[in-house]
Enzyme design. Structure first.
Site, short mmCIF file in Angstrom:
data_model
loop_
_atom_site.label_atom_id
_atom_site.label_comp_id
_atom_site.label_asym_id
_atom_site.label_seq_id
_atom_site.Cartn_x
_atom_site.Cartn_y
_atom_site.Cartn_z
N ASP A 1 69.48 54.31 48.34
CA ASP A 1 68.13 54.49 48.79
C ASP A 1 67.74 55.85 48.78
O ASP A 1 66.45 56.25 49.51
CB ASP A 1 67.90 53.92 50.16
CG ASP A 1 67.94 52.28 50.22
OD1 ASP A 1 67.30 51.70 49.25
OD2 ASP A 1 68.53 51.74 51.00
N TYR B 1 77.18 61.60 47.27
CA TYR B 1 78.53 61.00 47.18
C TYR B 1 79.34 61.66 46.03
O TYR B 1 78.75 61.85 44.81
CB TYR B 1 78.32 59.51 46.88
CG TYR B 1 77.91 58.72 47.81
CD1 TYR B 1 78.83 58.51 49.04
CD2 TYR B 1 76.53 58.02 48.09
CE1 TYR B 1 78.37 57.82 50.18
CE2 TYR B 1 76.20 57.38 49.19
CZ TYR B 1 76.94 57.17 50.36
OH TYR B 1 76.62 56.63 51.20
N LYS C 1 56.98 37.20 31.35
CA LYS C 1 58.34 36.93 32.14
C LYS C 1 58.83 38.11 32.89
O LYS C 1 58.45 39.17 32.70
CB LYS C 1 59.21 36.55 30.95
CG LYS C 1 59.61 37.84 29.84
CD LYS C 1 60.41 37.34 28.65
CE LYS C 1 60.51 38.43 27.77
NZ LYS C 1 60.88 37.90 26.33
N ARG D 1 52.86 36.89 20.26
CA ARG D 1 53.41 36.88 21.53
C ARG D 1 53.73 38.30 21.89
O ARG D 1 54.65 38.68 21.39
CB ARG D 1 54.85 35.96 21.63
CG ARG D 1 54.69 34.61 21.39
CD ARG D 1 55.94 33.93 21.62
NE ARG D 1 57.23 34.34 20.98
CZ ARG D 1 57.53 34.06 19.45
NH1 ARG D 1 56.99 33.31 19.00
NH2 ARG D 1 58.57 34.86 19.16
N HIS E 1 61.43 33.85 16.21
CA HIS E 1 61.52 35.22 16.68
C HIS E 1 62.25 36.27 15.96
O HIS E 1 63.04 35.80 15.39
CB HIS E 1 62.24 34.92 18.07
CG HIS E 1 62.03 35.91 19.20
ND1 HIS E 1 60.78 36.70 19.51
CD2 HIS E 1 62.63 37.11 19.87
CE1 HIS E 1 60.88 38.03 20.34
NE2 HIS E 1 62.09 37.96 20.66
N ARG F 1 69.76 33.27 18.41
CA ARG F 1 69.90 32.88 19.57
C ARG F 1 69.27 31.57 19.91
O ARG F 1 69.75 30.78 19.26
CB ARG F 1 68.81 34.10 20.57
CG ARG F 1 69.05 34.10 21.92
CD ARG F 1 68.19 35.17 22.75
NE ARG F 1 66.73 35.15 22.40
CZ ARG F 1 65.85 35.86 22.82
NH1 ARG F 1 66.08 36.93 23.79
NH2 ARG F 1 64.44 35.68 22.71
C1 LIG Z 1 60.29 38.58 25.52
C2 LIG Z 1 59.71 37.78 24.36
C3 LIG Z 1 58.66 38.16 23.66
C4 LIG Z 1 57.94 39.60 23.65
O1 LIG Z 1 58.59 40.60 23.23
P1 LIG Z 1 58.06 42.29 23.12
O2 LIG Z 1 58.97 42.78 22.22
O3 LIG Z 1 58.15 42.67 24.70
O4 LIG Z 1 56.83 41.84 22.47
C5 LIG Z 1 58.19 37.37 22.51
N1 LIG Z 1 58.84 36.23 22.24
C6 LIG Z 1 59.83 35.72 23.01
C7 LIG Z 1 60.53 34.47 22.47
C8 LIG Z 1 60.48 36.45 23.91
O5 LIG Z 1 61.44 35.96 24.52
#
Ligand SMILES: *Cc1c(COP(=O)(O)O)cnc(C)c1O
Length: 390
Positions: free
Chosen positions: A315, A266, A39, A222, A166, A137
């Site tokens: 920049d 700046y 992502k 994941r 998660h 969440r």
């Molecule tokens: C972003 C995400 C992950 C990955 O998490 P990491 O800490 O980068 O491994 C896994 N599951 C979900 C649902 C996420 O949104």
């Protein structure tokens, strides 16, 4: 490294990415599959090249947040299954089904439209249910999971392909909350099984889970940040060896000697205490070099640390090079290795009171990305298409 004279660019080392993938695959074992979380343009590293390398090294699944991120992967010819981790509740049913994407469902609202579209297209809608075991969440409440799952299997055209949850604190050294979440998740899997509901994929572990937990439920993992060679936090096991894959480099655009008493950039927030030399680097906050590094961060030139003086501009950034023998065109390392010195995304994160995830994920898309294999540029992602009429 390249003769293209980019003022600033990112280098992504595909061999190190392959190494990190293999480390993760070794750790999860043969009876689990790996989903590469790509992502946000693969946390800033470039989704398509990262996904292709991950798949070539044994990754089975890809995870993105947005439908358009999934479509970018499909347009690049990637056929692997893709999970849309973000909210799939707001339409795009047709794109999801046509492109074989898997939707994550957290309530029953999108189900009717998915079912109707699946029947119309004569193709199943792949659905995974996310249950909230403690993240607070996205995710259906555990008490409503069974009802939602039964709705999914009852509706024509839907295929219940997975159950996920998660971890919010798996990266902290105290694992008690995470272990309790695992117990809740296992109980929910059992409850579904008792009703004859057996989603083929079950997953909860993220990078921190893989790195720190000896056991966790599920047949899929994941992983995001670990792919990129970064640790989810300072508390996880750093003996789990990973190699950072990204370097951020630029070329000095201007060098000048200055006397004592000169105000810099700046706001004139820095005044030279003595005669010195300054170098201007053509990178600023519009490249993802945060303004919070003003008067705090350092860059590497010829293996030496050079402090940022004054404010980071949109920049450009000014650094003090003192009597280093530098001239315009010389290479500067903003993130990465130079000689024996190293500046990681974690060092920036420390100065900015944030996490390495935010540093890499906000590196600007305007930066060209060079993908290295065997130390040589294998792919370039840059500004070839400057303008195209729709
Ligand atoms: C972003 C995400 C992950 C990955 O998490 P990491 O800490 O980068 O491994 C896994 N599951 C979900 C649902 C996420 O949104």
């Amino acid at each position: 490294m390249n003769n293209l004279n980019y003022p600033a660019w990112l280098e992504i080392d595909q061999d190190k990415l392959s190494f990190n993938v293999r480390q993760l695959l070794d750790s999860i074992g043969a009876d689990r599959e790996l989903l590469a979380v790509v992502k946000a343009d693969a946390y800033g590293h470039g989704a398509v090249p990262v996904a292709k390398t991950a798949l070539a090294n044994g990754v089975n699944w890809l995870g993105v947040n947005l439908i358009r991120e999934a479509l970018e992967l499909r347009q690049a010819g990637i056929k692997a299954p893709i999970l849309i981790l973000g909210c799939s509740s707001f339409g795009y049913c047709e794109e999801i089904i046509r492109h074989d994407l898997t939707a994550v469902i957290t309530d029953s609202r999108p189900l009717a439209a998915l079912s109707e579209t699946a029947q119309r297209l004569g193709k199943p809608a792949l659905v995974q249910i996310k249950v909230d075991t403690g993240m607070g969440r996205l995710g259906v409440e555990p008490s409503s999971l069974l009802q939602l799952a039964e709705k999914v299997v009852r509706l024509p055209g839907l295929s219940f392909s997975g159950l996920l949850s998660h971890f919010p604190v798996a990266d902290q050294s105290d694992k008690s909350f995470t272990l309790n979440q695992i117990d809740i998740f296992i109980a929910l899997i059992d409850k579904l099984r008792l009703r004859g509901l057996n989603p083929p994929l079950v997953h909860i572990a993220n990078s921190a889970g893989v790195i720190d937990l000896t056991d966790y439920p599920g047949n899929l993992v994941r992983a995001g940040i670990a792919l990129y060679g970064l640790y989810p936090s300072g508390e996880v096991d750093h003996d789990f060896f990973l190699k950072p894959i990204l370097s951020f480099k630029a070329r000095i655009s201007y060098v000048k000697p200055v006397p004592a008493g000169v105000g810099i950039s700046y706001g004139l927030t820095y005044t030279t205490p003595e005669e010195t030399r300054l170098a201007v680097i053509p990178v600023g906050y519009a490249h993802g070099m945060p303004r919070g590094l003003s008067n705090k961060g350092e860059v590497l030139i010829q293996g030496r640390r050079c402090p940022i003086r004054g404010r980071v501009c949109m920049d450009s950034t000014i650094v003090e090079v003192g009597n280093l023998d530098v001239e315009p065109g010389d290479e500067v390392v903003l993130i990465g290795k130079s000689g024996d010195e190293y500046i990681g995304a974690d060092e920036w994160a420390y100065h900015l009171d944030t996490i390495n995830y935010e540093i890499v994920a906000t590196l600007a898309s305007r930066l060209p990305r060079l993908y290295l294999v065997n130390g040589k540029i294998a792919i370039r992602r840059d500004f070839k298409v400057l303008y195209e009429e729709a």
